[in-house]
Motif scaffolding. Sequence first.
Motif, PDB file in Angstrom:
ATOM      1  N   VAL A  23     -85.254  93.151  -4.695  1.00 23.65           N
ATOM      2  CA  VAL A  23     -86.543  93.284  -5.389  1.00 23.65           C
ATOM      3  C   VAL A  23     -87.171  91.919  -5.614  1.00 23.65           C
ATOM      4  CG1 VAL A  23     -87.642  93.931  -7.565  1.00 23.65           C
ATOM      5  CG2 VAL A  23     -85.979  95.480  -6.520  1.00 23.65           C
ATOM      6  N   GLN A  24     -86.382  90.984  -6.109  1.00 17.45           N
ATOM      7  CA  GLN A  24     -86.898  89.654  -6.419  1.00 17.45           C
ATOM      8  C   GLN A  24     -87.305  88.885  -5.168  1.00 17.45           C
ATOM      9  OE1 GLN A  24     -83.581  88.235  -8.788  1.00 17.45           O
ATOM     10  NE2 GLN A  24     -84.502  88.971 -10.691  1.00 17.45           N
ATOM     11  N   ALA A  25     -86.720  89.261  -4.024  1.00 19.61           N
ATOM     12  CA  ALA A  25     -87.096  88.633  -2.755  1.00 19.61           C
ATOM     13  C   ALA A  25     -88.314  89.308  -2.131  1.00 19.61           C
ATOM     14  CB  ALA A  25     -85.921  88.683  -1.784  1.00 19.61           C
ATOM     15  N   GLY A  26     -88.793  90.369  -2.771  1.00 16.43           N
ATOM     16  CA  GLY A  26     -89.968  91.073  -2.268  1.00 16.43           C
ATOM     17  C   GLY A  26     -89.674  92.072  -1.169  1.00 16.43           C
ATOM     18  N   ASN A  27     -88.403  92.443  -1.014  1.00 13.85           N
ATOM     19  CA  ASN A  27     -88.017  93.351   0.070  1.00 13.85           C
ATOM     20  C   ASN A  27     -87.797  94.785  -0.385  1.00 13.85           C
ATOM     21  OD1 ASN A  27     -87.967  91.207   1.962  1.00 13.85           O
ATOM     22  ND2 ASN A  27     -85.918  90.627   1.277  1.00 13.85           N
ATOM     23  N   LEU A  28     -87.971  95.031  -1.689  1.00 14.28           N
ATOM     24  CA  LEU A  28     -87.679  96.351  -2.231  1.00 14.28           C
ATOM     25  C   LEU A  28     -88.576  96.622  -3.434  1.00 14.28           C
ATOM     26  CD1 LEU A  28     -85.534  98.517  -1.475  1.00 14.28           C
ATOM     27  CD2 LEU A  28     -84.081  97.568  -3.264  1.00 14.28           C
ATOM     28  N   ASP A  62     -89.373 104.012   4.609  1.00 13.75           N
ATOM     29  CA  ASP A  62     -88.130 104.218   5.336  1.00 13.75           C
ATOM     30  C   ASP A  62     -87.308 102.934   5.444  1.00 13.75           C
ATOM     31  OD1 ASP A  62     -88.590 106.903   5.704  1.00 13.75           O
ATOM     32  OD2 ASP A  62     -89.533 106.659   7.669  1.00 13.75           O
ATOM     33  N   ARG A  63     -87.987 101.787   5.547  1.00 11.21           N
ATOM     34  CA  ARG A  63     -87.266 100.517   5.634  1.00 11.21           C
ATOM     35  C   ARG A  63     -86.531 100.221   4.326  1.00 11.21           C
ATOM     36  NH1 ARG A  63     -92.164  96.794   7.376  1.00 11.21           N
ATOM     37  NH2 ARG A  63     -93.058  98.155   5.778  1.00 11.21           N
ATOM     38  N   GLU A  64     -87.166 100.553   3.199  1.00 18.94           N
ATOM     39  CA  GLU A  64     -86.513 100.349   1.904  1.00 18.94           C
ATOM     40  C   GLU A  64     -85.313 101.281   1.755  1.00 18.94           C
ATOM     41  OE1 GLU A  64     -89.364 100.638  -1.231  1.00 18.94           O
ATOM     42  OE2 GLU A  64     -90.300  98.725  -0.746  1.00 18.94           O
ATOM     43  N   LYS A  65     -85.474 102.510   2.196  1.00 20.48           N
ATOM     44  CA  LYS A  65     -84.362 103.466   2.140  1.00 20.48           C
ATOM     45  C   LYS A  65     -83.167 102.950   2.942  1.00 20.48           C
ATOM     46  CE  LYS A  65     -87.203 107.653   1.636  1.00 20.48           C
ATOM     47  NZ  LYS A  65     -87.533 108.965   2.232  1.00 20.48           N
ATOM     48  N   ALA A  66     -83.453 102.448   4.140  1.00 14.33           N
ATOM     49  CA  ALA A  66     -82.387 101.942   5.007  1.00 14.33           C
ATOM     50  C   ALA A  66     -81.719 100.719   4.379  1.00 14.33           C
ATOM     51  CB  ALA A  66     -82.960 101.597   6.385  1.00 14.33           C
ATOM     52  N   ALA A  67     -82.500  99.869   3.740  1.00 19.46           N
ATOM     53  CA  ALA A  67     -81.953  98.661   3.117  1.00 19.46           C
ATOM     54  C   ALA A  67     -80.964  99.021   2.012  1.00 19.46           C
ATOM     55  CB  ALA A  67     -83.081  97.799   2.564  1.00 19.46           C
ATOM     56  N   ILE A  68     -81.318 100.013   1.195  1.00 17.23           N
ATOM     57  CA  ILE A  68     -80.429 100.428   0.104  1.00 17.23           C
ATOM     58  C   ILE A  68     -79.138 101.019   0.665  1.00 17.23           C
ATOM     59  CG2 ILE A  68     -80.156 102.008  -1.844  1.00 17.23           C
ATOM     60  CD1 ILE A  68     -83.179 101.771  -2.287  1.00 17.23           C
ATOM     61  N   LEU A  69     -79.264 101.862   1.675  1.00 22.16           N
ATOM     62  CA  LEU A  69     -78.080 102.481   2.259  1.00 22.16           C
ATOM     63  C   LEU A  69     -77.171 101.446   2.909  1.00 22.16           C
ATOM     64  CD1 LEU A  69     -79.584 105.751   3.776  1.00 22.16           C
ATOM     65  CD2 LEU A  69     -78.066 105.543   1.804  1.00 22.16           C
ATOM     66  N   ASN A  70     -77.762 100.431   3.522  1.00 29.45           N
ATOM     67  CA  ASN A  70     -76.958  99.364   4.119  1.00 29.45           C
ATOM     68  C   ASN A  70     -76.140  98.628   3.062  1.00 29.45           C
ATOM     69  OD1 ASN A  70     -77.783  99.856   6.738  1.00 29.45           O
ATOM     70  ND2 ASN A  70     -79.476  98.379   6.675  1.00 29.45           N
ATOM     71  N   VAL A  71     -76.791  98.336   1.938  1.00 34.41           N
ATOM     72  CA  VAL A  71     -76.083  97.665   0.841  1.00 34.41           C
ATOM     73  C   VAL A  71     -74.989  98.582   0.292  1.00 34.41           C
ATOM     74  CG1 VAL A  71     -76.305  96.792  -1.508  1.00 34.41           C
ATOM     75  CG2 VAL A  71     -78.028  96.199   0.195  1.00 34.41           C
ATOM     76  N   ALA A  72     -75.337  99.855   0.089  1.00 31.86           N
ATOM     77  CA  ALA A  72     -74.396 100.809  -0.502  1.00 31.86           C
ATOM     78  C   ALA A  72     -73.159 100.994   0.369  1.00 31.86           C
ATOM     79  CB  ALA A  72     -75.081 102.131  -0.741  1.00 31.86           C
ATOM     80  N   GLN A  73     -73.350 101.004   1.689  1.00 35.03           N
ATOM     81  CA  GLN A  73     -72.234 101.258   2.600  1.00 35.03           C
ATOM     82  C   GLN A  73     -71.208 100.127   2.587  1.00 35.03           C
ATOM     83  OE1 GLN A  73     -74.428 102.020   6.167  1.00 35.03           O
ATOM     84  NE2 GLN A  73     -74.665 104.213   5.734  1.00 35.03           N
ATOM     85  N   LYS A  94     -86.077 108.682  -3.864  1.00 32.64           N
ATOM     86  CA  LYS A  94     -87.228 108.488  -4.760  1.00 32.64           C
ATOM     87  C   LYS A  94     -88.252 107.543  -4.142  1.00 32.64           C
ATOM     88  CE  LYS A  94     -84.598 109.331  -8.992  1.00 32.64           C
ATOM     89  NZ  LYS A  94     -84.110 108.794 -10.279  1.00 32.64           N
ATOM     90  N   LEU A  95     -87.865 106.871  -3.070  1.00 29.71           N
ATOM     91  CA  LEU A  95     -88.747 105.907  -2.411  1.00 29.71           C
ATOM     92  C   LEU A  95     -89.468 106.561  -1.234  1.00 29.71           C
ATOM     93  CD1 LEU A  95     -86.302 102.855  -2.357  1.00 29.71           C
ATOM     94  CD2 LEU A  95     -88.036 103.395  -4.066  1.00 29.71           C
ATOM     95  N   GLU A  96     -90.550 105.931  -0.802  1.00 28.22           N
ATOM     96  CA  GLU A  96     -91.347 106.456   0.306  1.00 28.22           C
ATOM     97  C   GLU A  96     -91.119 105.685   1.601  1.00 28.22           C
ATOM     98  OE1 GLU A  96     -93.126 109.170   0.035  1.00 28.22           O
ATOM     99  OE2 GLU A  96     -92.765 109.385  -2.123  1.00 28.22           O
TER     100      GLU A  96
END
Length: 290
Positions: A233-238, A275-286, A271-273
């Motif tokens: 978020v702080q990097a502006g990517n989420l 797709d790139r943000e969704k993928a970023a979260i899943l990558n971190v979570a995995q 909750k997000l719209e």
Amino acid sequence: MFTLDQLPKSIQTKINEIEKDTESQQLIGKPGYTAIDESTLYDSIISLALEKNVLLKGPTGSGKTKLAETLSSIFCQPMHSINCSIDLDAEALLGFKTIDNKDGKATIEFVPGPVIQAMKKGHLLYIDEINMAKPETLPILNGVLDYRKTITNPFTGEVVQAKKGFGVIAAINEGYVGTVPLNEALKNRFVVIDVPYVQGDVLFNVLKEQSQLTDEKLLKNYVTLSADLIALVQAGNLSEEAASVRALIDTCDLSLFLPPLRAIQRGIVEKLEDDREKAAILNVAQTLFD
């Protein structure tokens, strides 16, 4: 852990002197706000006790509403809420006229809105996302927010003077989609309190106390996940809502019955719209939950 005993005696006395409304107990907020820096809560209490208006400034999901509820609990003061949007108008703030039928006769009655109710009863008024409102709507509150604490109700002509105990808490998320810069004259009527994201051990304790999850290893992984999301978020990517404590608590609760990755999918990702943000979260979570 912050306690009221840490407050100056004069402030404790001011809080105790506020008249308690036993008929509106259901409007008193639930406590539970925990901050990394105790000065956030301490300074908010001092400001309200000194009859200052408090503006809570912080990102989505940092706990501004929970802080407002905690203040309501500490002061034992019922709290009336306004959720601002571009559609907010004077009626939503002050109230509206309606036709009532009494003894077979039609009469016009005024139904007070949250501002009038809070002022007349000496309650707290919470204005959420105040910078989502149209700039031309808010000046109606200028007299409410300055030393006068009065307003002339345009619907009835009544001059309303706030009862002792009345206080205003507002929340703002600067730079969020749909917001506009807050008028400087209006902003000057508030004491500003920064409400940062809760992280680390403090977040661990919040999740342990406010979610149903008891598995400490899982809780620690969720704290790490939160830190990684905040960095994005702080990097502006989420988007900020991805790092919401509320969403994280939902996810912890789901983890009682769902695998962590699926709980994250339901509680945060969907909750997000974007797709790139969704993928970023899943990558971190995995990387945290195999």
